[in-house]
Design a protein around this motif. Structure first.
Motif, mmCIF file in Angstrom:
data_model
loop_
_atom_site.group_PDB
_atom_site.id
_atom_site.type_symbol
_atom_site.label_atom_id
_atom_site.label_comp_id
_atom_site.label_asym_id
_atom_site.label_seq_id
_atom_site.Cartn_x
_atom_site.Cartn_y
_atom_site.Cartn_z
ATOM 1 N N UNK A 199 0.663 -1.158 0.015
ATOM 2 C CA UNK A 199 -0.025 0.070 0.001
ATOM 3 C C UNK A 199 0.833 1.144 -0.052
ATOM 4 N N UNK A 200 2.064 1.306 0.577
ATOM 5 C CA UNK A 200 3.009 2.327 0.357
ATOM 6 C C UNK A 200 3.454 2.566 -1.001
ATOM 7 N N UNK A 239 0.245 3.820 -2.941
ATOM 8 C CA UNK A 239 -0.053 5.396 -2.572
ATOM 9 C C UNK A 239 0.359 6.335 -3.767
ATOM 10 N N UNK A 240 1.392 5.926 -4.272
ATOM 11 C CA UNK A 240 1.964 6.849 -5.283
ATOM 12 C C UNK A 240 1.010 6.957 -6.587
ATOM 13 N N UNK A 241 0.200 5.787 -6.880
ATOM 14 C CA UNK A 241 -0.826 5.673 -7.790
ATOM 15 C C UNK A 241 -2.322 5.955 -7.459
ATOM 16 N N UNK A 242 -2.276 6.486 -6.084
ATOM 17 C CA UNK A 242 -3.610 6.797 -5.562
ATOM 18 C C UNK A 242 -4.399 5.584 -5.392
ATOM 19 N N UNK A 273 10.403 -2.201 -6.281
ATOM 20 C CA UNK A 273 10.568 -1.456 -5.563
ATOM 21 C C UNK A 273 9.710 -1.887 -4.100
ATOM 22 N N UNK A 274 8.883 -3.077 -4.206
ATOM 23 C CA UNK A 274 8.489 -4.186 -3.220
ATOM 24 C C UNK A 274 9.564 -4.579 -2.287
#
Length: 221
Positions: free
Chosen positions: A27-28, A31-34, A74-75
């Motif tokens: 989710x972090x 969040x960059x993709x809303x 990223x994950x």
């Protein structure tokens, strides 16, 4: 019941309470993709699956403008960062279960879909590395769970007959991987909704305590 001579554990969700942890990591990033995943949705669709497969699913579902390789990277990066600062919690009775089988002198092994660096850090930080004779991670196989390769490799390394090996898993992919390798697999899952997806397991228990009581009743020694 055939006598137990070896036990193989999954890590995430079976021994270590990591579902909320990985859920928060995803989710972090999202969040960059809303985008915000609901926890129940995550458990039903993403828990216990390889990072790359989850990345593919998220990109397709939300039409994300990022490659699967970059999203997976990223994950992995955020996971490595958080795992060093956040407390690692065990699943209920997981630690006492490891001690129990150690006292029974039954060799234990670990098969997980997590990457080697993350697994080694978790094992060292929680001081449970001493219980396992070897670990097989995502980096040790070409195909991760639900493919049988991780468990087939474990069978080869531990050198026990499959009828004397017991696997503990908690997800559909983990159970399918173990059963595809023709291993006996008990699912430890307290969530009754998720239990419906574990029908291929030989037995389903809500806790390790229940599983041990059953094994003792069946004279597993």
């Amino acid at each position: 019941m055939k006598k137990l001579k070896a036990i193989i554990f999954d890590l995430d969700g079976t021994l270590v309470d990591s579902d909320h942890y990985h859920f928060n990591c995803w989710n972090e990033i999202l969040s960059e993709f809303n985008i915000n995943l609901e926890y129940d949705y995550y458990l039903n669709h993403f828990a216990g699956r390889p990072t790359s497969l989850n990345a593919d699913t998220l990109i397709k579902k939300y039409a994300l403008s990022i490659t699967s390789k970059d999203l997976s990277a990223q994950k992995d990066t955020i996971t490595k960062s958080k795992i060093k600062t956040e407390k690692i919690k065990f699943m209920p009775n997981a630690l006492s279960t490891l001690k129990y089988f150690a006292n029974e002198n039954i060799p234990m092994f670990l098969v997980t879909g997590s990457p080697r660096a993350e697994v080694d850090y978790v094992l060292k930080k929680t001081d449970i590395k001493k219980y396992f004779e070897f670990t097989i991670t995502r980096n040790d196989v070409k195909k991760s769970k639900p493919d049988p390769e991780p468990y087939l490799k474990a069978i080869e390394k531990c050198n026990f007959n499959i009828e004397n090996i017991l696997v503990f898993e908690d997800t559909k992919n983990g159970v399918e991987s173990a059963k595809s390798a023709n291993l006996r697999c008990y699912a430890i899952q307290a969530n009754t909704d998720l239990q419906k997806k574990l029908k291929h397991a030989d037995k389903i228990f809500e806790s390790f305590d229940q599983a041990i009581k059953y094994l003792e009743k069946e004279n597993f020694r």
